[in-house]
Write an enzyme that holds these catalytic residues in place. Structure first.
Site: not given
Ligand code: ZN
Length: 188
Positions: A18, A104, A143
């Site tokens: 990310d 995701k 994450c």
């Protein structure tokens, strides 16, 4: 050969979590010094490419009014909306042609912090002959933490690239690092 190239071998994979505009300074959900992970990760990405080690890039990729947003009683301000500038990878991040993107956060009914959560990533890594993961990215206490723990649960050896991640909060980061180490992750 660089030191990182010497570290990476066949059977390894690099997981970049990310590293998107919204998680960097100026973004919708900025992590302090989030952009500082970019040059570090670029060295790992370049080394991985030199060693034929696969690189996987996860991205948070939310529909508008996602369930994780405050407007839906979630934890976070709206961020990483599909196809928005904020959802793009940081412009300086080396994303090679051969990169595999793991998307995701697309589900309407729940959030997906881990790059393994219902993405099929574990099966794909096994298919690619991967046994050991090197993980970095954002955020360390959300994450990255979830991805490292799931990687260990899926029986991969996991190394956290310590200077290639930043937490949402310093205390959260400390807790996350301990949790990852206790679960069996190495620090590199
Ligand atoms: Zn999100």
């Amino acid at each position: 050969m660089t030191k990182i190239e010497e570290t990476l071998h066949r059977g390894d994979a690099l997981i970049v979590v990310d590293v998107q505009n919204d998680f960097c300074p100026g973004g919708a959900l900025p992590i302090e010094n989030g952009d500082k992970v970019v040059p570090v990760l670029n060295r790992w990405i370049d080394a991985a490419l030199a060693q034929n080690v696969p690189v996987y890039f996860s991205r948070d990729w939310h529909p508008v009014q996602h369930i994780s947003f405050t407007e839906r009683d979630g934890l976070w301000p709206p961020h990483c909306i599909q196809d928005s500038k904020g959802a793009r990878f940081h412009p300086d991040l080396h994303v090679p042609e051969s990169a595999v993107i793991v998307t995701k956060g697309t589900r309407f009914d729940h959030d997906q912090n881990s790059a393994f959560d219902e993405t099929g990533l574990a099966a794909q890594l096994r298919h690619d002959g991967v046994r050991r993961l090197f993980v970095g990215g954002l955020a360390e206490d959300v994450c990255v933490l979830a991805t490292v723990l799931d990687g260990l649960n899926e029986n991969f050896e996991v190394a956290l690239i310590a200077d290639a991640t930043r937490p949402v909060t310093a205390s959260g980061g400390e807790k996350a690092r301990k949790q990852m180490e206790d679960a069996g992750a190495h620090l590199v």
